[in-house]
Design a protein around this motif. Structure first.
Motif, PDB file in Angstrom:
ATOM      1  N   MET A 183       0.849  -1.200   0.000  1.00  0.00           N
ATOM      2  CA  MET A 183       0.000   0.000   0.000  1.00  0.00           C
ATOM      3  C   MET A 183       0.882   1.246   0.000  1.00  0.00           C
ATOM      4  O   MET A 183       1.789   1.380   0.822  1.00  0.00           O
ATOM      5  CB  MET A 183      -0.901   0.005   1.237  1.00  0.00           C
ATOM      6  N   ASP A 184       0.636   2.139  -0.951  1.00  0.00           N
ATOM      7  CA  ASP A 184       1.398   3.381  -1.037  1.00  0.00           C
ATOM      8  C   ASP A 184       0.655   4.487  -0.289  1.00  0.00           C
ATOM      9  O   ASP A 184      -0.461   4.863  -0.656  1.00  0.00           O
ATOM     10  CB  ASP A 184       1.593   3.796  -2.498  1.00  0.00           C
ATOM     11  N   VAL A 185       1.302   4.997   0.751  1.00  0.00           N
ATOM     12  CA  VAL A 185       0.745   6.114   1.522  1.00  0.00           C
ATOM     13  C   VAL A 185       1.584   7.348   1.237  1.00  0.00           C
ATOM     14  O   VAL A 185       2.812   7.326   1.378  1.00  0.00           O
ATOM     15  CB  VAL A 185       0.747   5.812   3.036  1.00  0.00           C
ATOM     16  N   GLU A 186       0.931   8.408   0.794  1.00  0.00           N
ATOM     17  CA  GLU A 186       1.645   9.633   0.454  1.00  0.00           C
ATOM     18  C   GLU A 186       2.189  10.302   1.717  1.00  0.00           C
ATOM     19  O   GLU A 186       1.429  10.566   2.659  1.00  0.00           O
ATOM     20  CB  GLU A 186       0.706  10.610  -0.263  1.00  0.00           C
ATOM     21  N   PRO A 187       3.492  10.598   1.771  1.00  0.00           N
ATOM     22  CA  PRO A 187       4.050  11.315   2.936  1.00  0.00           C
ATOM     23  C   PRO A 187       3.358  12.649   3.187  1.00  0.00           C
ATOM     24  O   PRO A 187       3.192  13.057   4.342  1.00  0.00           O
ATOM     25  CB  PRO A 187       5.523  11.496   2.551  1.00  0.00           C
ATOM     26  N   ASN A 188       2.933  13.320   2.107  1.00  0.00           N
ATOM     27  CA  ASN A 188       2.250  14.604   2.279  1.00  0.00           C
ATOM     28  C   ASN A 188       0.934  14.452   3.036  1.00  0.00           C
ATOM     29  O   ASN A 188       0.523  15.344   3.780  1.00  0.00           O
ATOM     30  CB  ASN A 188       1.987  15.259   0.922  1.00  0.00           C
ATOM     31  N   ASP A 189       0.255  13.308   2.846  1.00  0.00           N
ATOM     32  CA  ASP A 189      -0.989  13.079   3.568  1.00  0.00           C
ATOM     33  C   ASP A 189      -0.718  12.838   5.052  1.00  0.00           C
ATOM     34  O   ASP A 189      -1.489  13.265   5.916  1.00  0.00           O
ATOM     35  CB  ASP A 189      -1.741  11.898   2.973  1.00  0.00           C
ATOM     36  N   LEU A 190       0.368  12.128   5.340  1.00  0.00           N
ATOM     37  CA  LEU A 190       0.750  11.936   6.743  1.00  0.00           C
ATOM     38  C   LEU A 190       1.135  13.264   7.382  1.00  0.00           C
ATOM     39  O   LEU A 190       0.796  13.544   8.539  1.00  0.00           O
ATOM     40  CB  LEU A 190       1.913  10.950   6.845  1.00  0.00           C
ATOM     41  N   LEU A 191       1.846  14.084   6.621  1.00  0.00           N
ATOM     42  CA  LEU A 191       2.211  15.415   7.109  1.00  0.00           C
ATOM     43  C   LEU A 191       0.961  16.234   7.396  1.00  0.00           C
ATOM     44  O   LEU A 191       0.856  16.903   8.436  1.00  0.00           O
ATOM     45  CB  LEU A 191       3.088  16.113   6.070  1.00  0.00           C
ATOM     46  N   GLU A 195      -8.088   7.927   4.894  1.00  0.00           N
ATOM     47  CA  GLU A 195      -8.808   6.959   5.717  1.00  0.00           C
ATOM     48  C   GLU A 195      -9.368   5.821   4.859  1.00  0.00           C
ATOM     49  O   GLU A 195      -9.332   4.643   5.258  1.00  0.00           O
ATOM     50  CB  GLU A 195      -9.936   7.651   6.474  1.00  0.00           C
ATOM     51  N   ALA A 196      -9.864   6.168   3.681  1.00  0.00           N
ATOM     52  CA  ALA A 196     -10.398   5.137   2.794  1.00  0.00           C
ATOM     53  C   ALA A 196      -9.292   4.188   2.339  1.00  0.00           C
ATOM     54  O   ALA A 196      -9.481   2.967   2.261  1.00  0.00           O
ATOM     55  CB  ALA A 196     -11.079   5.797   1.598  1.00  0.00           C
ATOM     56  N   LYS A 197      -8.123   4.734   2.054  1.00  0.00           N
ATOM     57  CA  LYS A 197      -7.009   3.907   1.613  1.00  0.00           C
ATOM     58  C   LYS A 197      -6.526   2.990   2.733  1.00  0.00           C
ATOM     59  O   LYS A 197      -6.192   1.817   2.501  1.00  0.00           O
ATOM     60  CB  LYS A 197      -5.862   4.800   1.138  1.00  0.00           C
ATOM     61  N   LEU A 198      -6.517   3.528   3.978  1.00  0.00           N
ATOM     62  CA  LEU A 198      -6.058   2.728   5.112  1.00  0.00           C
ATOM     63  C   LEU A 198      -7.130   1.776   5.622  1.00  0.00           C
ATOM     64  O   LEU A 198      -6.820   0.809   6.320  1.00  0.00           O
ATOM     65  CB  LEU A 198      -5.624   3.664   6.252  1.00  0.00           C
ATOM     66  N   GLY A 199      -8.394   2.074   5.303  1.00  0.00           N
ATOM     67  CA  GLY A 199      -9.488   1.206   5.727  1.00  0.00           C
ATOM     68  C   GLY A 199      -9.934   1.410   7.156  1.00  0.00           C
ATOM     69  O   GLY A 199     -10.704   0.593   7.681  1.00  0.00           O
ATOM     70  N   GLU A 200      -9.479   2.496   7.808  1.00  0.00           N
ATOM     71  CA  GLU A 200      -9.887   2.780   9.185  1.00  0.00           C
ATOM     72  C   GLU A 200      -9.974   4.283   9.391  1.00  0.00           C
ATOM     73  O   GLU A 200      -9.273   5.062   8.719  1.00  0.00           O
ATOM     74  CB  GLU A 200      -8.897   2.190  10.200  1.00  0.00           C
ATOM     75  N   ARG A 201     -10.819   4.684  10.342  1.00  0.00           N
ATOM     76  CA  ARG A 201     -10.933   6.092  10.682  1.00  0.00           C
ATOM     77  C   ARG A 201      -9.723   6.527  11.503  1.00  0.00           C
ATOM     78  O   ARG A 201      -9.242   5.800  12.367  1.00  0.00           O
ATOM     79  CB  ARG A 201     -12.218   6.344  11.499  1.00  0.00           C
ATOM     80  N   THR A 235     -10.275  20.938   0.695  1.00  0.00           N
ATOM     81  CA  THR A 235      -9.185  20.100   0.209  1.00  0.00           C
ATOM     82  C   THR A 235      -8.586  19.277   1.337  1.00  0.00           C
ATOM     83  O   THR A 235      -8.299  18.074   1.175  1.00  0.00           O
ATOM     84  CB  THR A 235      -8.092  20.961  -0.440  1.00  0.00           C
ATOM     85  N   VAL A 236      -8.402  19.913   2.497  1.00  0.00           N
ATOM     86  CA  VAL A 236      -7.863  19.209   3.663  1.00  0.00           C
ATOM     87  C   VAL A 236      -8.785  18.064   4.063  1.00  0.00           C
ATOM     88  O   VAL A 236      -8.339  16.927   4.294  1.00  0.00           O
ATOM     89  CB  VAL A 236      -7.659  20.194   4.827  1.00  0.00           C
ATOM     90  N   SER A 237     -10.088  18.327   4.147  1.00  0.00           N
ATOM     91  CA  SER A 237     -11.051  17.291   4.524  1.00  0.00           C
ATOM     92  C   SER A 237     -11.059  16.142   3.514  1.00  0.00           C
ATOM     93  O   SER A 237     -11.110  14.958   3.887  1.00  0.00           O
ATOM     94  CB  SER A 237     -12.454  17.895   4.631  1.00  0.00           C
ATOM     95  N   ARG A 238     -11.015  16.488   2.242  1.00  0.00           N
ATOM     96  CA  ARG A 238     -11.066  15.461   1.206  1.00  0.00           C
ATOM     97  C   ARG A 238      -9.826  14.563   1.260  1.00  0.00           C
ATOM     98  O   ARG A 238      -9.941  13.338   1.124  1.00  0.00           O
ATOM     99  CB  ARG A 238     -11.187  16.121  -0.176  1.00  0.00           C
ATOM    100  N   ARG A 239      -8.668  15.168   1.457  1.00  0.00           N
ATOM    101  CA  ARG A 239      -7.435  14.366   1.472  1.00  0.00           C
ATOM    102  C   ARG A 239      -7.394  13.428   2.671  1.00  0.00           C
ATOM    103  O   ARG A 239      -6.919  12.288   2.564  1.00  0.00           O
ATOM    104  CB  ARG A 239      -6.218  15.292   1.471  1.00  0.00           C
ATOM    105  N   ILE A 240      -7.897  13.874   3.824  1.00  0.00           N
ATOM    106  CA  ILE A 240      -7.921  12.995   4.994  1.00  0.00           C
ATOM    107  C   ILE A 240      -8.938  11.880   4.786  1.00  0.00           C
ATOM    108  O   ILE A 240      -8.714  10.713   5.156  1.00  0.00           O
ATOM    109  CB  ILE A 240      -8.232  13.794   6.271  1.00  0.00           C
ATOM    110  N   ALA A 241     -10.071  12.211   4.166  1.00  0.00           N
ATOM    111  CA  ALA A 241     -11.079  11.175   3.878  1.00  0.00           C
ATOM    112  C   ALA A 241     -10.514  10.121   2.935  1.00  0.00           C
ATOM    113  O   ALA A 241     -10.742   8.912   3.109  1.00  0.00           O
ATOM    114  CB  ALA A 241     -12.324  11.819   3.291  1.00  0.00           C
ATOM    115  N   LEU A 242      -9.764  10.561   1.925  1.00  0.00           N
ATOM    116  CA  LEU A 242      -9.150   9.610   0.994  1.00  0.00           C
ATOM    117  C   LEU A 242      -8.091   8.762   1.694  1.00  0.00           C
ATOM    118  O   LEU A 242      -7.956   7.563   1.401  1.00  0.00           O
ATOM    119  CB  LEU A 242      -8.526  10.372  -0.181  1.00  0.00           C
TER     120      LEU A 242
END
Length: 306
Positions: A1-9, A42-48, A33-40
């Motif tokens: 699974m590829d997690v973007e470092p910018n999303d973690l930041l 969470e969807a990629k990780l499969g958990e809130r 934009t901030v809300s959408r990126r966090i929602a994406l």
């Protein structure tokens, strides 16, 4: 699974800021934009990661676990930024500092004045509240703390001040109540005591050679402000334990005299505490170097060493 470092930041910035709106301001992005990126994410990780309510954000158990990894991303980004800043001729940016208000008003005027003149590209932001800030989560660069420090592997510290403590009272008070000849005599006096971190007066530990006298004394006045206690002592209200930083001007004007001068109180160390990054930002290093130099010089002057 590829997690973007910018999303973690971005996730770490949201937790630091305490809200999506404040985080959006800090990273200069629309809130949507901030809300959408966090929602994406969470969807990629499969958990809130966050529980959202109308009043605040709360980390989920999984979010708390991921936050440690997100903060490492923040540290890497800040280290890279610090490296770039080190290559610049003049340090710049915002420097956030937390320190006790008393220490700021008496011990830091000269430091601030010189620093602002020498580094015009740095903006200072001071928090003088008595609370103990969390440097990492609240994004502070430096905190000035007095006395012993708890162990914290995420922080580093540099000694920037060493204050000599002693007992002082106004001549008018001593004329009325008498001059103590032994520490036991203090029990007959009105004592002005510093508030300890755990609440209640801090104990007084007096030494004369190898003799040690220590008591938990009932304070007639207890406060978390050394400056206030010194001023109340100047007004003739009791005997205060004060440092030379606060007492020296009053002694010079004849408003205070030393009590039990053959007995010494422990020295109090002032520490500059800062996040334990691998590379310190140039703005932080510049401030610490100037503070250490000017404060130490001023302390030597008060003790008659220069």
């Amino acid at each position: 699974m590829d997690v973007e470092p910018n999303d973690l930041l971005l996730f770490a910035r949201i937790v630091e800021a305490g809200s999506f709106s404040q985080a959006a301001l800090r990273v200069d992005l629309p809130k949507s934009t901030v809300s959408r990126r966090i929602a994406l994410l969470e969807a990629k990780l499969g958990e809130r990661l966050l529980q959202r309510t109308t009043r605040k954000l709360m980390l989920t158990e999984f979010g708390a676990s991921l936050l440690d990894h997100a903060r490492k991303v923040v540290e890497e980004v800040e280290a890279a930024g610090a490296l770039v800043q080190h290559r610049q001729q003049a340090p710049s940016g915002r420097l956030r500092i937390s320190m006790p208000a008393d220490f700021a008003s008496l011990g830091m005027t000269q430091v601030m004045t010189h620093f602002m003149a020498q580094y015009p590209a740095i903006t200072l932001e001071l928090d003088l509240s008595p609370r103990r800030v969390d440097l990492v989560s609240e994004n502070f660069d430096i905190a000035i703390r007095m006395g012993d420090l708890p162990d914290d592997a995420s922080l580093n510290a540099r000694r920037v001040a060493l204050e000599q403590m002693a007992l002082y009272a106004a001549p008018s008070y001593l004329a009325l109540r008498g001059l103590p000849e032994h520490p036991d005599d203090l029990l007959k006096h009105d004592l002005l005591c510093l508030l300890s971190r755990g609440g209640g007066p801090s104990p007084w530990r007096l030494t004369r050679g190898k003799t040690v006298w220590e008591r938990d004394l009932p304070g007639r006045l207890t406060a978390n402000s050394p400056d206030l206690l010194t001023r109340v002592a100047c007004a003739g209200a009791g005997i205060a334990a004060s440092s030379d930083l606060f007492a020296a001007p009053c002694v010079a004007k004849g408003e205070l005299v030393r009590v039990l001068p053959e007995w010494d109180l422990p020295q109090v160390t002032g520490w500059a505490v800062f996040p334990g990054r691998r590379l310190m930002p140039a703005k932080t290093r510049a401030f610490l170097d100037m503070m250490e130099g000017l404060c130490c010089t001023e302390a030597r002057k008060r003790m008659g060493m220069v």
